[in-house]
Design an enzyme around this catalytic site. Sequence first.
Site, mmCIF file in Angstrom:
data_model
loop_
_atom_site.group_PDB
_atom_site.id
_atom_site.type_symbol
_atom_site.label_atom_id
_atom_site.label_comp_id
_atom_site.label_asym_id
_atom_site.label_seq_id
_atom_site.Cartn_x
_atom_site.Cartn_y
_atom_site.Cartn_z
ATOM 1 N N ASP A 140 3.381 -9.218 -10.528
ATOM 2 C CA ASP A 140 3.827 -9.645 -11.858
ATOM 3 C C ASP A 140 3.351 -8.656 -12.921
ATOM 4 O O ASP A 140 4.093 -8.325 -13.851
ATOM 5 C CB ASP A 140 3.296 -11.045 -12.164
ATOM 6 C CG ASP A 140 3.589 -12.028 -11.040
ATOM 7 O OD1 ASP A 140 4.663 -11.913 -10.430
ATOM 8 O OD2 ASP A 140 2.741 -12.890 -10.768
ATOM 9 N N ALA A 173 0.807 -1.214 0.000
ATOM 10 C CA ALA A 173 0.000 0.000 0.000
ATOM 11 C C ALA A 173 0.844 1.270 0.000
ATOM 12 O O ALA A 173 0.334 2.361 -0.290
ATOM 13 C CB ALA A 173 -0.930 0.007 1.218
#
Length: 319
Positions: free
Chosen positions: A252, A223
């Site tokens: 990814d 975050a």
Amino acid sequence: MILTVTPNPSLDRTYEIPSLGRGGVLRATGDRVDPGGKGVNVSRAVAAAGIRTTAVLPLGGAPGALLAELLGAQGVDVTAVSIAGQTRSNISLAEPDGTLTKINAPGPELAPEESALLLETVRTHDGSPAWIACCGSLPRGLRPEWYAELVTRAHEAGARIALDTSGPALLAALPNRPDVIKPNVHELATAVGRPLATLGDVVDAARELRALGAGAVLASLGADGQLLISAEGDRYGTVPAAEIRSNVGAGDASLAGFLIAGGAGPESLASALAHGAAAVRLPGSAMPTPADLRPDAVRVTRDLPLDLPLTEPAAVRSV
């Protein structure tokens, strides 16, 4: 063209459930099956952006055949190395609040000749890739030094290397000088052997890994955004929090965004942030398309708030 190498790919089945309770019958509200593995996800995100990509994979059994079929349907070229074992299948349980419970199978054990063939397949691939992304855990049968050998062979073929792995495999590869590594904050803490509580701690850890051989460090901070430490200058980027549907494959997608934009500099960091933020808004391990991106929401700065406390301080993990 971006080539990816995933030594331990998988089929990923995701079930969306109202809540997770032990010992009962869980009724899914939705489910999907996706090709899995970190490098596989990078290829899927690259293909979704309309860029040519090839996934080099050790594949075996019916799950391996289905994985190749699913990738082909998503526009990913597959170069398969046939193995005697069966490609693994993983399960994820996604709750409405974004909580994700994952069950990852260990995967097959690769024989020495299968390991050697996988390395040789990467070295002799004729696609002239601009980048080779080497991603994920190593399956049984591969030594931690396997990625180090792959980095050397890829450099000999003239490609730049992005390495996304952790633990002994990451540390063993650093002296062979991968062009960029992509640890998350917990993997970074483990690599340097100490907890990381602030952005300044992360900066220091990333610089240590650069001193050990990494060309650049793209660190995912959850975050708290992402950090790029490189010879061209240090950058810190953030994106507003989004409603999380699933964070499977978000890292990814982020690496794919970084490589799509060239793999260096603030533009690549901004692309990484936009792709990662888009991925968490999608179900399962779905990869974002250009229509899913919100680049205007991304902020990248050279002014690093070193005293910024991490939302989730990173402890050293055993691997």
